[in-house]
Design a protein around this motif. Structure first.
Motif, PDB file in Angstrom:
ATOM      1  N   PRO A 119      12.494  -3.723  -1.566  1.00  0.00           N
ATOM      2  CA  PRO A 119      11.176  -3.609  -2.200  1.00  0.00           C
ATOM      3  C   PRO A 119      11.259  -3.401  -3.707  1.00  0.00           C
ATOM      4  CG  PRO A 119      11.191  -2.383  -0.141  1.00  0.00           C
ATOM      5  CD  PRO A 119      12.615  -2.824  -0.396  1.00  0.00           C
ATOM      6  N   GLU A 120      12.303  -2.727  -4.156  1.00  0.00           N
ATOM      7  CA  GLU A 120      12.464  -2.460  -5.586  1.00  0.00           C
ATOM      8  C   GLU A 120      12.771  -3.729  -6.378  1.00  0.00           C
ATOM      9  OE1 GLU A 120      12.716   1.023  -3.257  1.00  0.00           O
ATOM     10  OE2 GLU A 120      14.032  -0.745  -3.168  1.00  0.00           O
ATOM     11  N   ASP A 121      13.259  -4.779  -5.701  1.00  0.00           N
ATOM     12  CA  ASP A 121      13.581  -6.037  -6.377  1.00  0.00           C
ATOM     13  C   ASP A 121      12.336  -6.834  -6.746  1.00  0.00           C
ATOM     14  OD1 ASP A 121      16.318  -5.565  -6.073  1.00  0.00           O
ATOM     15  OD2 ASP A 121      16.416  -6.651  -4.170  1.00  0.00           O
ATOM     16  N   VAL A 122      11.236  -6.580  -6.057  1.00  0.00           N
ATOM     17  CA  VAL A 122      10.027  -7.388  -6.215  1.00  0.00           C
ATOM     18  C   VAL A 122       9.376  -7.071  -7.563  1.00  0.00           C
ATOM     19  CG1 VAL A 122       7.749  -7.915  -5.284  1.00  0.00           C
ATOM     20  CG2 VAL A 122       9.688  -7.556  -3.729  1.00  0.00           C
ATOM     21  N   THR A 123       9.162  -8.105  -8.372  1.00  0.00           N
ATOM     22  CA  THR A 123       8.559  -7.916  -9.703  1.00  0.00           C
ATOM     23  C   THR A 123       7.060  -8.178  -9.713  1.00  0.00           C
ATOM     24  OG1 THR A 123       9.055 -10.212 -10.307  1.00  0.00           O
ATOM     25  CG2 THR A 123      10.708  -8.531 -10.866  1.00  0.00           C
ATOM     26  N   HIS A 124       6.589  -9.027  -8.785  1.00  0.00           N
ATOM     27  CA  HIS A 124       5.176  -9.377  -8.714  1.00  0.00           C
ATOM     28  C   HIS A 124       4.753  -9.496  -7.250  1.00  0.00           C
ATOM     29  CE1 HIS A 124       6.597 -10.943 -12.595  1.00  0.00           C
ATOM     30  NE2 HIS A 124       5.374 -10.768 -13.053  1.00  0.00           N
ATOM     31  N   VAL A 125       3.576  -8.972  -6.931  1.00  0.00           N
ATOM     32  CA  VAL A 125       2.944  -9.159  -5.626  1.00  0.00           C
ATOM     33  C   VAL A 125       1.654  -9.936  -5.856  1.00  0.00           C
ATOM     34  CG1 VAL A 125       1.754  -8.023  -3.720  1.00  0.00           C
ATOM     35  CG2 VAL A 125       3.945  -7.122  -4.538  1.00  0.00           C
ATOM     36  N   LEU A 126       1.542 -11.102  -5.218  1.00  0.00           N
ATOM     37  CA  LEU A 126       0.340 -11.932  -5.317  1.00  0.00           C
ATOM     38  C   LEU A 126      -0.304 -12.010  -3.939  1.00  0.00           C
ATOM     39  CD1 LEU A 126       1.843 -12.665  -7.945  1.00  0.00           C
ATOM     40  CD2 LEU A 126       1.129 -15.037  -7.593  1.00  0.00           C
ATOM     41  N   LEU A 127      -1.567 -11.649  -3.843  1.00  0.00           N
ATOM     42  CA  LEU A 127      -2.265 -11.626  -2.563  1.00  0.00           C
ATOM     43  C   LEU A 127      -3.183 -12.834  -2.421  1.00  0.00           C
ATOM     44  CD1 LEU A 127      -3.262  -7.850  -2.307  1.00  0.00           C
ATOM     45  CD2 LEU A 127      -1.271  -9.000  -1.303  1.00  0.00           C
ATOM     46  N   THR A 128      -3.089 -13.502  -1.271  1.00  0.00           N
ATOM     47  CA  THR A 128      -4.027 -14.580  -0.986  1.00  0.00           C
ATOM     48  C   THR A 128      -5.398 -14.019  -0.630  1.00  0.00           C
ATOM     49  OG1 THR A 128      -3.406 -14.683   1.372  1.00  0.00           O
ATOM     50  CG2 THR A 128      -2.202 -16.121  -0.177  1.00  0.00           C
ATOM     51  N   HIS A 129      -5.416 -12.923   0.133  1.00  0.00           N
ATOM     52  CA  HIS A 129      -6.676 -12.292   0.528  1.00  0.00           C
ATOM     53  C   HIS A 129      -6.370 -10.938   1.128  1.00  0.00           C
ATOM     54  CE1 HIS A 129      -5.316 -14.171   4.268  1.00  0.00           C
ATOM     55  NE2 HIS A 129      -6.251 -13.549   4.965  1.00  0.00           N
ATOM     56  N   ALA A 130      -7.423 -10.228   1.523  1.00  0.00           N
ATOM     57  CA  ALA A 130      -7.247  -8.813   1.872  1.00  0.00           C
ATOM     58  C   ALA A 130      -7.469  -8.514   3.352  1.00  0.00           C
ATOM     59  CB  ALA A 130      -8.181  -7.944   1.024  1.00  0.00           C
ATOM     60  N   HIS A 131      -7.179  -9.471   4.233  1.00  0.00           N
ATOM     61  CA  HIS A 131      -7.190  -9.168   5.663  1.00  0.00           C
ATOM     62  C   HIS A 131      -5.971  -8.296   6.003  1.00  0.00           C
ATOM     63  CE1 HIS A 131     -10.039 -12.568   7.277  1.00  0.00           C
ATOM     64  NE2 HIS A 131     -10.694 -11.516   6.798  1.00  0.00           N
ATOM     65  N   PRO A 132      -6.043  -7.534   7.090  1.00  0.00           N
ATOM     66  CA  PRO A 132      -5.004  -6.535   7.370  1.00  0.00           C
ATOM     67  C   PRO A 132      -3.585  -7.077   7.428  1.00  0.00           C
ATOM     68  CG  PRO A 132      -6.895  -6.142   8.770  1.00  0.00           C
ATOM     69  CD  PRO A 132      -7.165  -7.436   8.053  1.00  0.00           C
ATOM     70  N   ASP A 133      -3.380  -8.249   8.046  1.00  0.00           N
ATOM     71  CA  ASP A 133      -2.017  -8.753   8.194  1.00  0.00           C
ATOM     72  C   ASP A 133      -1.441  -9.280   6.884  1.00  0.00           C
ATOM     73  OD1 ASP A 133      -4.093 -10.615   8.632  1.00  0.00           O
ATOM     74  OD2 ASP A 133      -2.740 -12.056   9.574  1.00  0.00           O
ATOM     75  N   HIS A 134      -2.244  -9.260   5.824  1.00  0.00           N
ATOM     76  CA  HIS A 134      -1.781  -9.718   4.511  1.00  0.00           C
ATOM     77  C   HIS A 134      -1.702  -8.592   3.481  1.00  0.00           C
ATOM     78  CE1 HIS A 134      -2.267 -14.116   5.410  1.00  0.00           C
ATOM     79  NE2 HIS A 134      -3.015 -13.575   6.370  1.00  0.00           N
ATOM     80  N   ILE A 135      -2.388  -7.471   3.723  1.00  0.00           N
ATOM     81  CA  ILE A 135      -2.501  -6.442   2.678  1.00  0.00           C
ATOM     82  C   ILE A 135      -2.137  -5.037   3.154  1.00  0.00           C
ATOM     83  CG2 ILE A 135      -4.945  -5.956   3.118  1.00  0.00           C
ATOM     84  CD1 ILE A 135      -5.377  -5.665   0.133  1.00  0.00           C
ATOM     85  N   TRP A 136      -2.154  -4.797   4.449  1.00  0.00           N
ATOM     86  CA  TRP A 136      -1.927  -3.417   4.892  1.00  0.00           C
ATOM     87  C   TRP A 136      -0.494  -2.957   4.669  1.00  0.00           C
ATOM     88  CZ3 TRP A 136      -5.034  -1.721   9.853  1.00  0.00           C
ATOM     89  CH2 TRP A 136      -6.406  -1.778   9.561  1.00  0.00           C
ATOM     90  N   GLY A 137       0.403  -3.860   4.325  1.00  0.00           N
ATOM     91  CA  GLY A 137       1.772  -3.479   4.011  1.00  0.00           C
ATOM     92  C   GLY A 137       1.987  -3.036   2.573  1.00  0.00           C
ATOM     93  N   LEU A 138       0.904  -2.843   1.817  1.00  0.00           N
ATOM     94  CA  LEU A 138       1.038  -2.402   0.427  1.00  0.00           C
ATOM     95  C   LEU A 138       1.624  -1.011   0.300  1.00  0.00           C
ATOM     96  CD1 LEU A 138      -2.326  -3.580  -1.239  1.00  0.00           C
ATOM     97  CD2 LEU A 138      -0.020  -4.324  -1.870  1.00  0.00           C
ATOM     98  N   LEU A 139       1.324  -0.139   1.263  1.00  0.00           N
ATOM     99  CA  LEU A 139       1.704   1.271   1.167  1.00  0.00           C
ATOM    100  C   LEU A 139       2.810   1.604   2.156  1.00  0.00           C
ATOM    101  CD1 LEU A 139      -1.891   2.819   0.985  1.00  0.00           C
ATOM    102  CD2 LEU A 139      -0.385   2.215  -0.918  1.00  0.00           C
ATOM    103  N   ASP A 140       3.654   2.562   1.779  1.00  0.00           N
ATOM    104  CA  ASP A 140       4.711   3.000   2.692  1.00  0.00           C
ATOM    105  C   ASP A 140       4.186   4.101   3.612  1.00  0.00           C
ATOM    106  OD1 ASP A 140       4.688   5.414   1.240  1.00  0.00           O
ATOM    107  OD2 ASP A 140       6.512   4.940   0.133  1.00  0.00           O
ATOM    108  N   ASP A 141       5.080   4.727   4.360  1.00  0.00           N
ATOM    109  CA  ASP A 141       4.677   5.753   5.327  1.00  0.00           C
ATOM    110  C   ASP A 141       4.074   6.982   4.671  1.00  0.00           C
ATOM    111  OD1 ASP A 141       5.548   4.137   7.374  1.00  0.00           O
ATOM    112  OD2 ASP A 141       7.519   5.093   7.535  1.00  0.00           O
ATOM    113  N   PHE A 142       4.268   7.126   3.365  1.00  0.00           N
ATOM    114  CA  PHE A 142       3.740   8.285   2.649  1.00  0.00           C
ATOM    115  C   PHE A 142       2.535   7.905   1.775  1.00  0.00           C
ATOM    116  CE2 PHE A 142       8.267   8.928   3.412  1.00  0.00           C
ATOM    117  CZ  PHE A 142       8.259  10.164   4.064  1.00  0.00           C
TER     118      PHE A 142
END
Length: 305
Positions: A119-142
Motif C-alpha cells: 500500500p505504501e508504494d501507491v502514489t495515486h488512487v483514482l476512483l471510478t465511482h463510490a459503490h462499496p466494492d470500489h471504495i470501501w477498501g480506502l480505510l484499514d482496520d483502524f
C-alpha cells in the motif's frame, strides 16, 4: 430505513454454495509505452441470479448466462483492480471492498503483496465511482487511510452526489448502506481527495472520461502513450454477458438505467473505433482484454492469466 443491499446480498447468498468462490490472484499485465498495466483481484461478489436478470427478458437472459457457463441461482463476478506503473508513479484504480462488504471480496491487500506491491508504494488512487466494492477498501482496520502515501482523486460530480447528506434519503432503501458508507469514507478522507472533471488529465498520461449512469458521476480512465492505450471502464459496462449481448437492455445495478444504456453504446463504439484494450472491473479472469463484434453481438476476449 428498511434493509440494505449488503444485507440483501448476504441473506440471499447464504443459501448459495460458495465452494470454489475464493478467486485466484487473477494477475494480468500489458505494456503501455514505458509503463505497465496490471490487474489484481479483490475477490468476487456473490449475487443472486434473479437480481442480475431483473428487468430484462428472463428466458433469453438465462440462455445467455448459460452460454457463458453461468447456471444456478448465483452469479459470482470477479472484482479486478488495476495498477499502472510508469517508473515514477504507481496508480491504483479503485480500492476494492475492504473487509465490511462481502466475505468473498476484500482481498486486495493480500493480492497486491503477492504481486510485489505494498500500500505504501501507491502514489495515486483514482476512483471510478463510490459503490462499496470500489471504495470501501480506502480505510484499514483502524479507520486510517490504507494508501497513506497516495494522492486520492474522484470525479467532481460523483463526489458531490455521495457527499450530499440528502442522498441517503433519496437513493432508495436497497442502497442506503451504499450512501452512508461512501459518505463516511469521503468525510474521513476529505483533506486527501482532489476532484476532477470529464476530460481532465488526472495523472500524466491518464485522462478522465465521463461514463455516467451506473452512478451519477461514474468515470472511466484512458491510459495513453502515443498510439498505445487502454481504457479502465469500472462498471460502465458491468458484465461480459448480458451487457455485451444486449447493451440496449437496462442493467439492474445502474442507478440511471437509461443513461447507462447510452453510455454502454457510446463506449462500445469508442472501444472498437480506437481499438482499445479494456479492463472491466467485473469481467472474467483478470478483467483485461479486448472487445470484438460479430453479428451485432459484442464479445469480450480476455487476456490469458
Amino acid at each position: 430505513m428498511a434493509g440494505s443491499t449488503r444485507r440483501h446480498f448476504l441473506k440471499q447468498a447464504a443459501s448459495v454454495s460458495i465452494i470454489g468462490a475464493v478467486p485466484t490472484l487473477s494477475l494480468s499485465k500489458t505494456s503501455i509505452g514505458k509503463g505497465s498495466l496490471i490487474t489484481v483481484s479483490d475477490g468476487r461478489l456473490m449475487l443472486p441470479t434473479n437480481m442480475v436478470i431483473g428487468g430484462v427478458p428472463a428466458t433469453e437472459a438465462t440462455d445467455i448466462l448459460k452460454l457463458h457457463g453461468i447456471t444456478g441461482n448465483a452469479v459470482t463476478p470477479n472484482c479486478n483492480t488495476s495498477i499502472y506503473r510508469d517508473g515514477e508513479n504507481t496508480v491504483l484504480f479503485d480500492v476494492g471492498a475492504g473487509p465490511d462488504f462481502m466475505p468473498t471480496a476484500g482481498q486486495l491487500t493480500d493480492n497486491l503483496a503477492a504481486a510485489g506491491i505494498s500500500p505504501e508504494d501507491v502514489t495515486h488512487v483514482l476512483l471510478t465511482h463510490a459503490h462499496p466494492d470500489h471504495i470501501w477498501g480506502l480505510l484499514d482496520d483502524f479507520d486510517e487511510p490504507l494508501f497513506a502515501n497516495a494522492a486520492h482523486f474522484i470525479g467532481r460530480k460523483e463526489w458531490d452526489y455521495w457527499w450530499n447528506p440528502e442522498t441517503v434519503n433519496t437513493i432508495g432503501d436497497a442502497r442506503v448502506t451504499f450512501a452512508a458508507g461512501a459518505r463516511r469514507r469521503l468525510q474521513m478522507m476529505e483533506d486527501q481527495f482532489e476532484r476532477f472533471n470529464d476530460g481532465d488529465e488526472v495523472v500524466s498520461g491518464i485522462a478522465a472520461l465521463a461514463t455516467h449512469g451506473h452512478t451519477p458521476g461514474h468515470m472511466s480512465f484512458e491510459i495513453r502513450s502515443g498510439s498505445e492505450a487502454a481504457l479502465i471502464i469500472g462498471d460502465a459496462i458491468v458484465n461480459h454477458h448480458l451487457a455485451f449481448h444486449h447493451p440496449e437492455w437496462p442493467t439492474s445495478s445502474d442507478q440511471d438505467a437509461d443513461m447507462g444504456i447510452q453510455t454502454r453504446l457510446a463506449l462500445f463504439d469508442r472501444i472498437l473505433a480506437d481499438d482499445l484494450s479494456v479492463v472491466g472491473f467485473h469481467f472474467p479472469g483478470s478483467g483485461m482484454g479486448r472487445v470484438d463484434k460479430s453479428a451485432n453481438i459484442y464479445r469480450f476476449i480476455g487476456d490469458a492469466t
